[in-house]
Design a protein around this motif. Structure first.
Motif, PDB file in Angstrom:
ATOM      1  N   LEU A   3      -8.460   7.103  14.891  1.00  0.00           N
ATOM      2  CA  LEU A   3      -8.324   6.118  15.883  1.00  0.00           C
ATOM      3  C   LEU A   3      -9.094   5.181  16.926  1.00  0.00           C
ATOM      4  CD1 LEU A   3      -4.949   8.410  16.974  1.00  0.00           C
ATOM      5  CD2 LEU A   3      -4.737   5.708  16.314  1.00  0.00           C
ATOM      6  N   ALA A   4     -10.477   5.805  16.812  1.00  0.00           N
ATOM      7  CA  ALA A   4     -11.426   5.368  17.507  1.00  0.00           C
ATOM      8  C   ALA A   4     -13.014   5.792  16.533  1.00  0.00           C
ATOM      9  CB  ALA A   4     -11.883   5.609  19.558  1.00  0.00           C
ATOM     10  N   ASP A   5     -13.791   5.522  17.068  1.00  0.00           N
ATOM     11  CA  ASP A   5     -14.941   6.019  16.222  1.00  0.00           C
ATOM     12  C   ASP A   5     -16.393   5.008  17.153  1.00  0.00           C
ATOM     13  OD1 ASP A   5     -16.571   7.107  14.834  1.00  0.00           O
ATOM     14  OD2 ASP A   5     -16.164   5.379  12.691  1.00  0.00           O
ATOM     15  N   ASN A   6     -17.415   5.882  17.360  1.00  0.00           N
ATOM     16  CA  ASN A   6     -18.141   6.061  17.795  1.00  0.00           C
ATOM     17  C   ASN A   6     -18.261   5.362  19.720  1.00  0.00           C
ATOM     18  OD1 ASN A   6     -20.179   5.707  15.466  1.00  0.00           O
ATOM     19  ND2 ASN A   6     -19.646   3.425  15.452  1.00  0.00           N
ATOM     20  N   VAL A   7     -17.423   6.048  20.089  1.00  0.00           N
ATOM     21  CA  VAL A   7     -16.625   6.409  21.802  1.00  0.00           C
ATOM     22  C   VAL A   7     -17.474   7.636  22.373  1.00  0.00           C
ATOM     23  CG1 VAL A   7     -14.160   5.392  21.363  1.00  0.00           C
ATOM     24  CG2 VAL A   7     -14.657   7.907  21.195  1.00  0.00           C
ATOM     25  N   GLY A   8     -18.910   8.274  21.590  1.00  0.00           N
ATOM     26  CA  GLY A   8     -19.742   8.557  22.333  1.00  0.00           C
ATOM     27  C   GLY A   8     -18.622  10.488  22.156  1.00  0.00           C
ATOM     28  N   LYS A   9     -20.084  11.273  22.463  1.00  0.00           N
ATOM     29  CA  LYS A   9     -20.215  12.443  21.587  1.00  0.00           C
ATOM     30  C   LYS A   9     -18.943  12.995  22.425  1.00  0.00           C
ATOM     31  CE  LYS A   9     -24.664  13.262  20.840  1.00  0.00           C
ATOM     32  NZ  LYS A   9     -26.098  14.260  21.151  1.00  0.00           N
ATOM     33  N   SER A  10     -17.336  13.410  21.362  1.00  0.00           N
ATOM     34  CA  SER A  10     -15.976  13.761  21.828  1.00  0.00           C
ATOM     35  C   SER A  10     -15.843  14.973  21.381  1.00  0.00           C
ATOM     36  CB  SER A  10     -14.783  13.246  21.296  1.00  0.00           C
ATOM     37  OG  SER A  10     -16.083  11.921  21.863  1.00  0.00           O
ATOM     38  N   ARG A  11     -15.593  16.270  22.729  1.00  0.00           N
ATOM     39  CA  ARG A  11     -15.802  17.559  22.355  1.00  0.00           C
ATOM     40  C   ARG A  11     -13.951  17.862  22.716  1.00  0.00           C
ATOM     41  NH1 ARG A  11     -19.639  20.681  20.861  1.00  0.00           N
ATOM     42  NH2 ARG A  11     -19.502  22.290  22.785  1.00  0.00           N
ATOM     43  N   HIS A  12     -13.488  18.218  23.483  1.00  0.00           N
ATOM     44  CA  HIS A  12     -12.181  18.884  23.551  1.00  0.00           C
ATOM     45  C   HIS A  12     -11.237  17.560  23.932  1.00  0.00           C
ATOM     46  CE1 HIS A  12     -12.957  22.821  23.791  1.00  0.00           C
ATOM     47  NE2 HIS A  12     -13.292  22.272  22.413  1.00  0.00           N
ATOM     48  N   ILE A  13      -9.735  17.538  23.348  1.00  0.00           N
ATOM     49  CA  ILE A  13      -9.301  16.018  23.452  1.00  0.00           C
ATOM     50  C   ILE A  13      -7.136  16.795  24.352  1.00  0.00           C
ATOM     51  CG2 ILE A  13      -9.757  14.240  21.763  1.00  0.00           C
ATOM     52  CD1 ILE A  13      -8.555  15.482  19.782  1.00  0.00           C
ATOM     53  N   ALA A  14      -6.868  16.365  24.941  1.00  0.00           N
ATOM     54  CA  ALA A  14      -5.343  16.894  25.477  1.00  0.00           C
ATOM     55  C   ALA A  14      -4.992  15.035  25.035  1.00  0.00           C
ATOM     56  CB  ALA A  14      -5.813  16.805  26.515  1.00  0.00           C
ATOM     57  N   ILE A  15      -3.672  15.606  24.989  1.00  0.00           N
ATOM     58  CA  ILE A  15      -2.828  14.130  24.438  1.00  0.00           C
ATOM     59  C   ILE A  15      -1.544  14.497  25.482  1.00  0.00           C
ATOM     60  CG2 ILE A  15      -1.328  13.361  23.155  1.00  0.00           C
ATOM     61  CD1 ILE A  15      -3.920  13.442  21.277  1.00  0.00           C
ATOM     62  N   GLU A  26      -2.481   1.365  20.116  1.00  0.00           N
ATOM     63  CA  GLU A  26      -1.753   0.424  20.103  1.00  0.00           C
ATOM     64  C   GLU A  26      -1.045   0.608  18.242  1.00  0.00           C
ATOM     65  OE1 GLU A  26      -5.107  -2.405  19.211  1.00  0.00           O
ATOM     66  OE2 GLU A  26      -5.069  -2.946  21.897  1.00  0.00           O
ATOM     67  N   LYS A  27       0.298   0.270  19.211  1.00  0.00           N
ATOM     68  CA  LYS A  27       1.772   0.347  17.971  1.00  0.00           C
ATOM     69  C   LYS A  27       1.130  -0.415  16.704  1.00  0.00           C
ATOM     70  CE  LYS A  27       3.268   3.268  19.689  1.00  0.00           C
ATOM     71  NZ  LYS A  27       2.461   5.023  19.649  1.00  0.00           N
ATOM     72  N   GLY A  28       0.906   0.171  16.013  1.00  0.00           N
ATOM     73  CA  GLY A  28       1.307  -1.000  14.019  1.00  0.00           C
ATOM     74  C   GLY A  28      -0.490  -1.369  13.810  1.00  0.00           C
ATOM     75  N   THR A  29      -0.861  -0.803  14.532  1.00  0.00           N
ATOM     76  CA  THR A  29      -2.422  -1.332  14.551  1.00  0.00           C
ATOM     77  C   THR A  29      -3.714  -0.039  14.106  1.00  0.00           C
ATOM     78  OG1 THR A  29      -3.843  -1.082  16.484  1.00  0.00           O
ATOM     79  CG2 THR A  29      -3.197  -3.246  16.302  1.00  0.00           C
ATOM     80  N   GLY A  30      -3.092   1.104  14.573  1.00  0.00           N
ATOM     81  CA  GLY A  30      -4.336   2.294  14.038  1.00  0.00           C
ATOM     82  C   GLY A  30      -5.114   2.245  14.786  1.00  0.00           C
ATOM     83  N   ARG A  31      -5.435   1.696  15.825  1.00  0.00           N
ATOM     84  CA  ARG A  31      -6.363   1.402  16.843  1.00  0.00           C
ATOM     85  C   ARG A  31      -5.809   2.344  17.713  1.00  0.00           C
ATOM     86  NH1 ARG A  31     -10.378  -0.521  14.224  1.00  0.00           N
ATOM     87  NH2 ARG A  31     -10.168  -2.139  12.940  1.00  0.00           N
ATOM     88  N   ALA A  32      -6.891   2.912  19.186  1.00  0.00           N
ATOM     89  CA  ALA A  32      -6.216   2.979  20.027  1.00  0.00           C
ATOM     90  C   ALA A  32      -8.275   2.896  21.439  1.00  0.00           C
ATOM     91  CB  ALA A  32      -6.710   4.601  20.413  1.00  0.00           C
ATOM     92  N   PRO A  33      -8.319   1.989  21.611  1.00  0.00           N
ATOM     93  CA  PRO A  33      -8.924   1.399  23.007  1.00  0.00           C
ATOM     94  C   PRO A  33      -8.785   2.048  23.804  1.00  0.00           C
ATOM     95  CG  PRO A  33      -7.447  -0.261  22.603  1.00  0.00           C
ATOM     96  CD  PRO A  33      -6.765   0.617  21.796  1.00  0.00           C
ATOM     97  N   ILE A  34     -10.181   2.407  24.211  1.00  0.00           N
ATOM     98  CA  ILE A  34     -10.243   3.156  25.674  1.00  0.00           C
ATOM     99  C   ILE A  34      -9.690   2.311  26.670  1.00  0.00           C
ATOM    100  CG2 ILE A  34     -12.116   3.293  27.711  1.00  0.00           C
ATOM    101  CD1 ILE A  34     -14.344   3.523  24.711  1.00  0.00           C
ATOM    102  N   ILE A  35      -8.951   2.579  27.309  1.00  0.00           N
ATOM    103  CA  ILE A  35      -8.063   2.089  28.669  1.00  0.00           C
ATOM    104  C   ILE A  35      -8.636   2.314  29.781  1.00  0.00           C
ATOM    105  CG2 ILE A  35      -6.565   1.233  27.447  1.00  0.00           C
ATOM    106  CD1 ILE A  35      -4.610   3.651  28.837  1.00  0.00           C
ATOM    107  N   LYS A  50     -20.625  11.640  16.906  1.00  0.00           N
ATOM    108  CA  LYS A  50     -20.666   9.955  17.362  1.00  0.00           C
ATOM    109  C   LYS A  50     -19.937   9.782  17.868  1.00  0.00           C
ATOM    110  CE  LYS A  50     -24.836   7.354  14.510  1.00  0.00           C
ATOM    111  NZ  LYS A  50     -24.669   6.986  13.409  1.00  0.00           N
ATOM    112  N   GLY A  51     -18.606   9.706  17.844  1.00  0.00           N
ATOM    113  CA  GLY A  51     -16.884  10.053  18.585  1.00  0.00           C
ATOM    114  C   GLY A  51     -16.326   9.552  17.640  1.00  0.00           C
ATOM    115  N   ALA A  52     -15.566  10.020  17.006  1.00  0.00           N
ATOM    116  CA  ALA A  52     -14.501   9.552  16.044  1.00  0.00           C
ATOM    117  C   ALA A  52     -13.449  10.549  16.700  1.00  0.00           C
ATOM    118  CB  ALA A  52     -14.567   9.555  14.181  1.00  0.00           C
ATOM    119  N   ILE A  53     -12.209   9.895  16.720  1.00  0.00           N
ATOM    120  CA  ILE A  53     -10.912  10.239  16.987  1.00  0.00           C
ATOM    121  C   ILE A  53      -9.777  10.006  15.722  1.00  0.00           C
ATOM    122  CG2 ILE A  53      -8.946  10.763  18.694  1.00  0.00           C
ATOM    123  CD1 ILE A  53     -11.693  11.250  20.023  1.00  0.00           C
TER     124      ILE A  53
END
Lengths: 136, 425
Positions: free
Chosen positions: B48-60, B85-94, B414-417
């Motif tokens: 969904l995302a890549d290179n957003v920075g060293k990503s440790r834990h996540i919560a939805i 974003e529905k249909g694109t398979g990407r999740a930008p930082i908002i 590097k921060g992939a989700i």
């Protein structure tokens, strides 16, 4: 003519010999240092000197490795547990003192890392280590 | 002739351009590549995302937004909010906020909880799951011990208003001199008073400290992955086992034994649990609790008489950083109430090859494992033979379950989700 030739030939011989001798010594020190590295350093700093991200610092192209000799020797003698950033990253594991190693072993292993992992720096000699030990 | 050459050249150029432009222009929806991961049949993965920075834990959030705790704040970006974003398979930082790095993040009862390596904060969420006042979190717990080693503070909440955090031991095995060959263990280990365990606090009381918290469980060297198991209504944790048996005690352990031992262990905890560190370790080959060499052990003597047994024992040094009990219905029945474990990947197996860098699964029935552990998602590293951890392109760290039952995995290189879904076909 013959005299002149002999003169130059002997200069050439002496100078190559003089250069070859320390080079050989350096290579021997690096070879011995590699053995020490594999026994003592490898498990944390890894075979490629890459360390472990966020835990154990890398030794690749490192100013800590290729920089000031005394500072480097003192890290090996005293260990290291300060929180410092290297290229923007922090490393959390403490390094234990390796003062149980001999002066020659420390000189060799540091000469090895200073001539590997994309580092190029002068050799460290046992007397350099001895001096640092004395000051403690 | 010249014209032909020109056409050939032009054709080649156009071909290259279209081939190279492909990844950028194409949407990121499942294309069969599974973002490089190897998964069981019927599962698919996208990044969904890549290179957003060293990503440790996540919560939805219940709405499906993703909060990501960053290892470093990089200014004011300690927490990221990603929206798919529905249909694109990407999740930008908002949204990004939080001037502290850390590991822990959790959502409970309309609040986002997040931790630095010292404090725990919480932020009120609006009815869309978005943080209302990102600049002014409430400090719930303060002054937790941070001495560089095992400094991350993971967090999880129960259904009775408590928050639990790991306080890792600032030591490998409580030696008088940490990680020094042959140095004996301290007796008793003084670290256990303030670290090497799980501490419990109220989830809604500000400025709590050690003085007002409870040492819920002890004898835990370092826990990064922990989760509240709803089917047992109890806390489960994954412990990182001790390092360097061979380096520190070569007379008892060779390099191969040291690469495999001790086990990485899963425990079910209750108030007062003791898991035995530093006096013992668990040998997954002998299925026994062993006396630690710092305390007189020799690789043969058993120990840990008063310590509880692990629920599951994995091979050594794989570094379990995420734990999640799956309660969704998207995945097949087999996965219901079972445990997913994100293994960050080893470093302490050198000179043997490194292992881990995968998400494992353990099936559970009636609150107990009902089968052996297995590899669920593999190839995060992107290479087969890892001799040094930095070679890994991605290292799994956090796990979270989406409202639809999808499994999310974060990476702290590097921060992939990643988002892993299932569809029966």
């Amino acid at each position: 003519m013959t005299l002149k030739f002999l003169f130059y030939a002997s200069i050439a011989f002496v100078s190559t010999h003089a250069i070859a001798q320390p080079a050989k010594t350096l290579q021997q020190s690096i070879a011995r240092g590699k053995v020490v590295y594999n026994q003592v350093c490898n498990s944390c700093h890894q075979a490629d000197g890459g360390g472990v991200p966020n835990m154990n610092p890398p030794l690749i192209k490192s100013k800590w490795v290729a920089g000031d000799k005394k500072a480097l020797i003192n890290i090996v003698l005293n260990g290291f547990s300060e929180k410092v950033a290297i290229d923007g990253d922090y490393y959390s594991n403490s390094m234990p003192s390796q003062s149980q190693l001999t002066d020659l072993q420390i000189a060799d292993v540091l000469t090895f890392v200073r001539n590997n992992f994309d580092n190029k720096a002068s050799a460290i000699l046992p007397q350099n280590v001895k001096m640092c030990r004395k000051k403690q | 002739m010249k014209t032909i050459k020109l056409f050939a050249g032009l054709f080649l150029l156009l071909f290259c351009l279209s081939a190279c432009a492909q990844p950028g222009s194409k949407s990121n929806v499942a294309d069969g590549s599974n973002a490089g991961l190897i998964l069981p049949k019927g599962f698919a993965a996208i990044k969904l995302a890549d290179n957003v920075g060293k990503s440790r834990h996540i919560a939805i959030t219940p709405q499906g937004d993703i909060y990501v705790k960053q290892l470093a704040a990089n200014g004011n970006k300690g927490i990221l909010l990603l929206r798919e974003e529905k249909g694109t398979g990407r999740a930008p930082i908002i949204k990004s906020f939080g001037d502290y790095g850390g590991t822990g993040i959790a959502i409970k009862n309309g609040y986002l909880y997040a931790s630095s390596d010292v404090d725990i904060f919480r932020y009120k969420l609006d009815d869309k799951g978005v943080v209302i006042d990102p600049a002014h979190p409430e400090k719930i717990v303060t002054g937790l011990l941070e001495r560089h080693e095992h400094e991350s503070k993971s967090i999880v909440l129960d259904d009775e208003g408590y928050i639990y955090t790991n306080i890792g031991a600032y030591s490998n095995s409580c030696q008088e001199q940490d990680r020094v060959k042959g140095s004996p263990g301290m007796q008793p280990c003084p670290i256990l008073d303030s670290a090497g365990g799980i501490w419990r606090f109220r989830a809604d009381v500000p400025n709590q400290t050690y003085a007002t918290g409870t040492r819920y469980a002890t004898g835990l060297r370092n826990v990064v992955g922990l989760h509240w198991n709803k089917s047992t209504n109890s806390l489960f944790v994954m412990m990182h086992g001790r390092d360097q048996l061979h380096d520190l005690f070569p007379q008892y352990y060779d390099e191969k034994q040291s690469a495999e031992l001790p086990a990485e262990t899963m425990y079910e905890l209750h108030n007062g649990s003791n898991c035995g560190w530093p006096y013992m370790y668990y040998d997954q080959q002998k299925h026994q609790k062993m006396l630690a060499p710092e305390y007189g052990g020799d690789g043969v003597k058993q120990g840990g008489e008063n310590a509880q047994d692990p629920i599951v024992a994995f091979p050594g040094h794989l570094a379990p950083n995420g734990l999640l009990f799956y309660t969704g219905t998207m995945f097949p029945e087999k996965y219901r109430n079972g445990a997913f474990i994100a293994f960050h990947g080893s470093w302490n197996r050198a000179p043997e090859k490194q292992k881990g860098y995968l998400v494992a699964f353990v099936p559970f029935k009636n609150g107990k494992p009902s089968g052996d552990w297995e590899i669920f998602a593999n190839n995060f590293a992107g290479i087969n033979d890892i001799t040094s951890p930095r070679q890994a392109a991605h290292r799994p760290c956090g796990l979270a379950q989406g409202p639809d039952g999808a499994l999310y995995v974060s990476d702290d290189v590097k921060g992939a989700i990643y988002k892993i879904t299932y569809s029966a076909k």
